[in-house]
Design an enzyme around this catalytic site. Structure first.
Site, mmCIF file in Angstrom:
data_model
loop_
_atom_site.group_PDB
_atom_site.id
_atom_site.type_symbol
_atom_site.label_atom_id
_atom_site.label_comp_id
_atom_site.label_asym_id
_atom_site.label_seq_id
_atom_site.Cartn_x
_atom_site.Cartn_y
_atom_site.Cartn_z
ATOM 1 C CG LEU A 1 -10.620 -15.489 -1.278
ATOM 2 C CD1 LEU A 1 -10.556 -16.273 -2.583
ATOM 3 C CD2 LEU A 1 -11.677 -14.398 -1.365
ATOM 4 N N GLY A 2 -10.519 -17.586 2.920
ATOM 5 C CA GLY A 2 -10.973 -18.585 3.879
ATOM 6 C C GLY A 2 -9.848 -19.506 4.289
ATOM 7 N N GLY B 1 -8.940 -23.670 5.304
ATOM 8 C CA GLY B 1 -9.395 -25.049 5.239
ATOM 9 C C GLY B 1 -8.508 -25.943 6.073
ATOM 10 C CG MET C 1 -5.542 -29.892 3.045
ATOM 11 S SD MET C 1 -4.656 -31.137 3.979
ATOM 12 C CE MET C 1 -3.154 -31.235 3.024
ATOM 13 C CB VAL D 1 -8.607 -20.186 -0.013
ATOM 14 C CG1 VAL D 1 -8.904 -19.828 -1.468
ATOM 15 C CG2 VAL D 1 -8.691 -21.689 0.187
ATOM 16 C CE LYS E 1 -8.728 -24.613 -2.121
ATOM 17 N NZ LYS E 1 -9.934 -25.457 -1.967
ATOM 18 C CG ASP F 1 -13.061 -34.399 0.443
ATOM 19 O OD1 ASP F 1 -13.928 -34.957 1.146
ATOM 20 O OD2 ASP F 1 -12.471 -33.365 0.791
#
Length: 281
Positions: free
Chosen positions: A17-18, A20, A22, A25, A40, A136
Site C-alpha cells: 500500500l505504501g 513510510g 519506519m 504498509v 504496518k 505526530d
C-alpha cells in the site's frame, strides 16, 4: 518476511500500500477471520541492546493504542513479530489522506474543515482521556473516509519513533510544520501538543497555507517558536471571527495559554459548525 511465503505471521500479503519512514504498509488477508487488513511494519534492524528497548516500546505502545475504541481512531486488531520485522494489523481504510486534499494549496470549504477538525479533536480527546498522546498529528496521519468520516492513524507508532536519535531526526525533518513549540524545543509531548497540531492543520485547511513555513527545517522551527501567524480570516473572508479565536487559542505558544483539554476544543468547534450551518440555512 520471505519472498516465497509472502506472509507476516498468519497474514497473507496481498500487495503493498505504501512506504513510510519506519517500514512498509501492506494489504493482507487474515485467513483466520477471513478479512482484509492493513499491515504496518517496523524494521528492527538495530544493535541488539537498542532492538530490545525498541521492541519493548513498540509492544507497549501498540497494546495501549489497541485498547482505544473510537469511531475517529483506526482500529488495531493485532501485533506481532516475524524475524526482524514487528508489525501491526489494523483496519484497512478506503479513503484519502488529508495531505492529498491539501496538496493543491487551496482552502477547503470552511464548514467541512471545521467538521474535520472537530472529529480529530473528538478522537484525540478520547485518546488523551485514556492516557495516550499521539505526538505526530499531521495531514498524512488523517484519513477521510467516504468524504466525511475522519480516522486518525499511526497511534502507537509516534512515541516509539523517538527510540533513537537517528529516527528522531528523520521525523523532525519529515513533518516539522505541525509540531508544537515544546516538541521543537525537545520537551516531552503532552495532550496539548496534539491540540496545537490540530490548530495548525485547521489553519491550513481554511486558508490553504500552513501557518508556519520556511525554506528549511530551521526556519520552520524558528517560526513555530517565535512567529504569531495572522488570523485565518485575513486570508479567507469566509472564516468567521469565532474560528479566528479558536485557532489562536489552539496554537498559542505556551501550553497553558491553549485550551485546557482537547474535549473543550472539540466543543467549541462543534458550536462553530452549528453556527456556520445556521448561517447557511
Amino acid at each position: 518476511m520471505t519472498a516465497e511465503t509472502k506472509k507476516l505471521g498468519r497474514y497473507e500479503i496481498v500487495g503493498e500500500l505504501g512506504k513510510g519512514a519506519m517500514g512498509v504498509v501492506y494489504c493482507a488477508r487474515d485467513p483466520l477471520l477471513d478479512r482484509t487488513v492493513a499491515i504496518k511494519t517496523v524494521n528492527m534492524e538495530l544493535a541488539q541492546d537498542e532492538m530490545a528497548e525498541y521492541e519493548a516500546r513498540f509492544y507497549q505502545e501498540a497494546k495501549a493504542a489497541g485498547g482505544l475504541n473510537h469511531p475517529n481512531i483506526v482500529i488495531i486488531y493485532d501485533i506481532g513479530k516475524s524475524e526482524k520485522i514487528a508489525y501491526m494489523a489494523m483496519e484497512l481504510l478506503q479513503g484519502k489522506e488529508l495531505k492529498t486534499l491539501l496538496a493543491a494549496g487551496r482552502a477547503l470549504p470552511v464548514p467541512f474543515a471545521v467538521d474535520v477538525a472537530a472529529q480529530m479533536a473528538e478522537g484525540l480527546a478520547y485518546a488523551h482521556e485514556h492516557g495516550i498522546v499521539h505526538r505526530d498529528i499531521k495531514p498524512a496521519n488523517i484519513m477521510i473516509i467516504r468524504g466525511e468520516l475522519v480516522k486518525i492513524t499511526d497511534f502507537g507508532i509516534a512515541r516509539m519513533r523517538t527510540a533513537n536519535v537517528q529516527t528522531q531526526v528523520g521525523i523532525v525533518l519529515g513533518s516539522p510544520r505541525y509540531m508544537s513549540p515544546e516538541q521543537v524545543a525537545g520537551k516531552r509531548a503532552e495532550p496539548r501538543s496534539d491540540l496545537f497540531s490540530v490548530g495548525v492543520i485547521l489553519y491550513e485547511m481554511v486558508t490553504g497555507k500552513p501557518p508556519f513555513n520556511g525554506e528549511d527545517v530551521t526556519s520552520v522551527m524558528f517560526q513555530i517558536l517565535n512567529f504569531v501567524p495572522p488570523p485565518p480570516s485575513s486570508l479567507n473572508p469566509e472564516v468567521p471571527e469565532m474560528l479566528d479565536f479558536i485557532v489562536a487559542k489552539a496554537i498559542a505558544k505556551a501550553p497553558t495559554d491553549r485550551y485546557g483539554n482537547t474535549r473543550d476544543l472539540a466543543v467549541d468547534l462543534r458550536d462553530c459548525q452549528r453556527r456556520l450551518l445556521t448561517a447557511e440555512a
